[in-house]
Design an enzyme around this catalytic site. Structure first.
Site, PDB file in Angstrom:
ATOM      1  N   THR A  47     -45.355 -42.188  -9.946  1.00  0.00           N
ATOM      2  CA  THR A  47     -44.863 -43.520 -10.307  1.00  0.00           C
ATOM      3  C   THR A  47     -43.381 -43.639  -9.993  1.00  0.00           C
ATOM      4  OG1 THR A  47     -46.509 -43.737 -12.063  1.00  0.00           O
ATOM      5  CG2 THR A  47     -44.536 -45.125 -12.240  1.00  0.00           C
ATOM      6  N   SER A  48     -42.611 -42.636 -10.417  1.00  0.00           N
ATOM      7  CA  SER A  48     -41.169 -42.711 -10.197  1.00  0.00           C
ATOM      8  C   SER A  48     -40.827 -42.722  -8.711  1.00  0.00           C
ATOM      9  CB  SER A  48     -40.461 -41.543 -10.907  1.00  0.00           C
ATOM     10  OG  SER A  48     -40.732 -40.321 -10.253  1.00  0.00           O
ATOM     11  N   GLY A  76     -49.949 -40.904 -11.622  1.00  0.00           N
ATOM     12  CA  GLY A  76     -49.264 -39.788 -12.271  1.00  0.00           C
ATOM     13  C   GLY A  76     -47.821 -40.151 -12.557  1.00  0.00           C
ATOM     14  N   CYS A  77     -47.193 -39.356 -13.413  1.00  0.00           N
ATOM     15  CA  CYS A  77     -45.830 -39.670 -13.839  1.00  0.00           C
ATOM     16  C   CYS A  77     -44.839 -39.517 -12.684  1.00  0.00           C
ATOM     17  CB  CYS A  77     -45.441 -38.774 -15.016  1.00  0.00           C
ATOM     18  SG  CYS A  77     -45.736 -37.013 -14.764  1.00  0.00           S
ATOM     19  N   TYR A  78     -44.844 -38.371 -12.026  1.00  0.00           N
ATOM     20  CA  TYR A  78     -43.936 -38.198 -10.889  1.00  0.00           C
ATOM     21  C   TYR A  78     -44.219 -39.246  -9.806  1.00  0.00           C
ATOM     22  CZ  TYR A  78     -42.466 -33.499 -12.565  1.00  0.00           C
ATOM     23  OH  TYR A  78     -41.954 -32.438 -13.267  1.00  0.00           O
TER      24      TYR A  78
END
Lengths: 344, 344, 344, 344
Positions: free
Chosen positions: C151-152, C147-149
């Site tokens: 990953t960060s 997911g995007c969050y």
């Protein structure tokens, strides 16, 4: 206190009316309605209004019944029956929609694909461009509140048309509006990722405000006016800037133009002529009822360029509607409209 | 590999050139310069470039000395000496500034308050509107890369002027540009709190791109063209949309107009005619070298309305400059320019 | 050339995949599908793609049938059947949705209210955080793209968790995402007038990425990690910035922390450690596959603060998915991913 | 009518004071000053004020001389002499800068690199967080108006600290502010093309509001509070959202938390507790003096998450300053502050 009501209070124009009327010193906002949110406090729809008002949405009939004056902010076609109900009940009526703006039934029916009903009401209705039709407004009880684009254009051009300094034929109107003009209902065009950092023209030479603008400009000019009107969608919330190009009549001087604008607006509370060297900016009028105007002569081509800005939701909708209400009731015209534009 | 250099690499047009040239398959970005950041790696000025390039800013002389072709992205007036140095050293020169765009020395001097020097260079210089002056470009070594606004206007109007379908006189050009056009140096106008949610016209009928646009339109029309040009500042970063109003000659049909655009652009790699019903949007060309065009006939007033969009920093500056470089060196015209516009 | 296909190509992650894959030197984008736009060229949905691709949307079966590897960008719950179809047909499968990210069936079913089907596929599936699970990725054929969050957060914290420099318990993750993370479907929250100039937290301590983040951090730490995760909606299109607060173990020095990050990332093509004094900004990674990281020690409270930025649609979705594809096929890991972030 | 003056009227906090004070029913805005624009009408600096006020900028001495109460919106270090002048002349003084916020001279001098002068004045000065120090404010004549971030944090946390429901140690404060907080002076960071579509943390764990926040939280808690404070720059003009993470003491129930907030704020005119299920949004308080608060218990990690929003220029600066003035003069506390937040 005058009892006022709003039909269609949860749309953007409606809620801007709520904001203004709640602070108006001579009225009480008595009832509001909404088809989508009937029964719900408006503060649940707009949390910004929490602890400010307990008003809940009723139905339209209740609004008509309990109020002295009714504002309607409805899709076109729906205001005529409400106007009729108000007229029958002896209530004043101010329509923020398009139903009472066009004099010509055919124009209305062809541009709006809606029936033009209750001829008598249409005859009584006055086009509520306060600065130019003030006397008529004072003597009626039904107002067709001008459209947002038409307000910016008519105020910008009126002085030079009235004084026959420019040709009313073939005027180019290039307008740019913030997104609130598209309403509260989500669409692909106004979806943030599609709309931010974007800019486009839409309904080129085919927008419904075209006949309304031409009607008003023709009245002001005393002869048939024609325009090419191209609206654009700005990635901001509030504000319209119209850039208007009209052909100067031969020999017209800058002094004549300045005199025409001064004569028209120097005492107007809501129209500000910018001093030479100072351009207009939608920023300078946001959240206020002002219309700022600046003009330029392009001797090279013989055109007058007029730039005019308003907050589309205030002077272009709710603010002008309240200004009309003030006229209808003989109140000071600026009552409740002393909002200072935000500086940023 | 062709060795390329950039003078003025840390301005917005300069860094966009860096982005494009670093990915160009047939060139090596060899040297860059900056007066403000001499000695500093460009990745310290633009952290987006970290680990992508180690290039540090040198001085302009070093760029001229080490490269086969030099791009200059400088304030007007400063490119002429660089052009001379390039010419003397046998290097090709592409000016993204205004120094080599105007043929008329008087026009240059009066609009730019700068001296028009090195007549011989100006004579050799070609106006780099690739789609229309491709053959001349291939045969020179000095390019005046078109301004951002002029690119959008000339590409939009060229087919109908060339085919004499509209009058070249009294054309109205209403353009809207993103803020990168104002450059990297902070100003009050581009200060975020003043610029966001704002919109204004500026330099109304007095912008320096006026003579450049008229010169190009006149060449294309084969007769003197005149325009009223009004630029506006959009609260977005990238993109220009020009809305252009020209008077149709009597009897011109939509078929003729369509044929003119098709003939001009159907094989052009970077000009896209939108199908009827699809408007242009700056969003559709951002970060690419495309120019999208759509046109409309307003029979009511007899005007042709053309809408044209580009990314002001790509087709309006760095991208078109690289396209010119490709022509100068006989490379495929689209080499290094295959960027797909961002969808959001 | 490897034949690649996309199921769900007209959503934001899907169209970003289209952009990347069309320029990937070792693949051919062969087929795309969309439930909403079946039969329609994608360039009609995204006019930015006009004249760039003629691909039209087919149905999902056709994509599986004609391609060597299939990307799915679908709402959760829908990818499992596609994964099964790919597995049965011997095609590799990369899921940009949430179906193959969680190892624990109960966690999946309780957070996503969906069935956890095809156990065998879930066992084969590898969590595609390339920098940390590269070897496992190379040896499977089903990828759960992070997911995007997550990953960060995972990239930001991995080095210090792996090296046991901070406590994995009670980590605070305060993340801010651009609006494209909310998808292409218009909603009230992402309606431009409601979303512009707005900022809010949402799904506080209840977002579905919580178990995914905890699972990854626990794997990296080798012990159970717990977080409080609060996402916020930024009025921009692209980018996530996560600000992460973790308790430093006693006696940990800045040198140890720096060494941990260097060891992890100094050779990574897509993770950039910012030099001291240079903060991260979503702007510096937009339209690229980079993750930029900066960290700070707050001795006053004993916390390590890590800031990490990605483009949520690239490193947080399509770019990382392509990076995974490169690993699956033994291609250079950065192939097709050499996009330079936009400078503005 | 009370005669009020503003020193530093052309900065953003100054002009917001102008907007509020011009509409305040019990005061007359009598004099304003500006170093940069001395002699100039403020309507030339802010065209939004045209035809609304004729006030021109004078010098600071004239303001002190002619007014009963003086607001100063100045860079830190400059207010102390003005305070002295006011005290000597028997005028009340409200400092919107940082000079009178910190009790500890050493903290002031080390965080602000400025001398702490006029001890007696500092002793008289009261920290103007109206909701919590109302009685002290009524009994002084010098106010240190709280900083924008500290206002949002202190109002958000005060009830639970006061009631000892959370630990005052190791609180994480993750704040996000609109750009007006950075002031009116253009910088690279707030240059539109660099700031739009951007988002970053700054002064991580080193911002000057840290000691101010800790001082206030310590007073409220009755013991030493420590925080890790990380501010971020939002690409919007107005608004601060602080997300605050504090460790719940063992056994604390949601009922206790709710009771603490209710007891503190149920009768406060400018603090709104959101009902469960309704998050806060900077949009809901823009252009108003409200602070909206919502909180969440994360049982998983034992943290209380508090979200708090204000308009940084109103409740975080000019509005709170006027609220303090009302208290100083025994006026109704909400006088002149009845602005309804904009709905869009």
């Amino acid at each position: 206190m005058i009892k006022v009501g709003i039909i269609g209070a949860t749309g953007y124009a409606g809620v801007e009316l709520v904001r203004i009327l709640l602070r108006h010193p001579q009225v009480t906002l008595t009832a509001i309605s909404s088809v989508s949110f009937e029964g719900k406090p408006i503060a649940e729809v707009y949390p910004s209004l929490r602890e400010i008002t307990d008003l809940a949405c009723q139905n339209a009939d209740e609004v008509v019944h309990t109020c002295d004056v009714v504002f309607a902010a409805l899709p076109h076609g729906l205001s005529q029956d409400t106007a009729k109900a108000c007229a029958d009940a002896g209530k004043k009526f101010i329509d923020l929609g398009a139903d009472f703006r066009l004099d010509d039934p055919d124009a209305y029916e062809s541009w709006y694909q809606s029936d033009y009903r209750y001829d008598e009401l249409h005859k009584r209705a006055v086009y509520g461009l306060c600065e130019w039709f003030r006397d008529d407004i004072r003597n009626t009880d039904i107002i067709g509140n001008p459209g947002c684009y038409p307000t910016s254009v008519a105020l910008g051009l009126a002085p030079v048309l009235k004084n026959k300094l420019v040709s009313p034929v073939g005027i180019v109107v290039d307008s740019k509006s913030g997104t609130t003009g598209a309403g509260r209902k989500p669409t692909q065009t106004t979806h943030f990722p599609d709309c931010a950092d974007a800019f486009s023209a839409y309904k080129v030479a085919s927008h419904r405000h075209t006949p309304e603008i031409e009607q008003t400009l023709s009245k002001l000019a005393g002869e048939k006016a024609t325009i090419t009107f191209v609206p654009h969608l700005l990635p901001v919330n509030r504000g319209i800037l119209s850039t208007i190009y009209a052909r100067l009549h031969d020999g017209v001087t800058e002094e004549q133009i300045a005199a025409a604008y001064d004569a028209a607006y120097i005492n107007e509370p809501f129209v500000r002529e910018m001093p030479k060297g100072q351009g207009v900016n939608i920023r300078h009028v946001q959240c206020s009822n002002y219309c700022d105007i600046q003009w330029y002569v392009d001797r090279h081509t013989g055109l007058l360029v007029v730039t005019s800005v308003i907050d589309n939701m205030v002077k272009g909708a709710a603010g002008q509607a309240v200004q009309n209400m003030n006229l209808l009731f003989g109140l000071p015209e600026a009552a409740g409209l002393d909002m200072i534009p935000i500086a940023f």
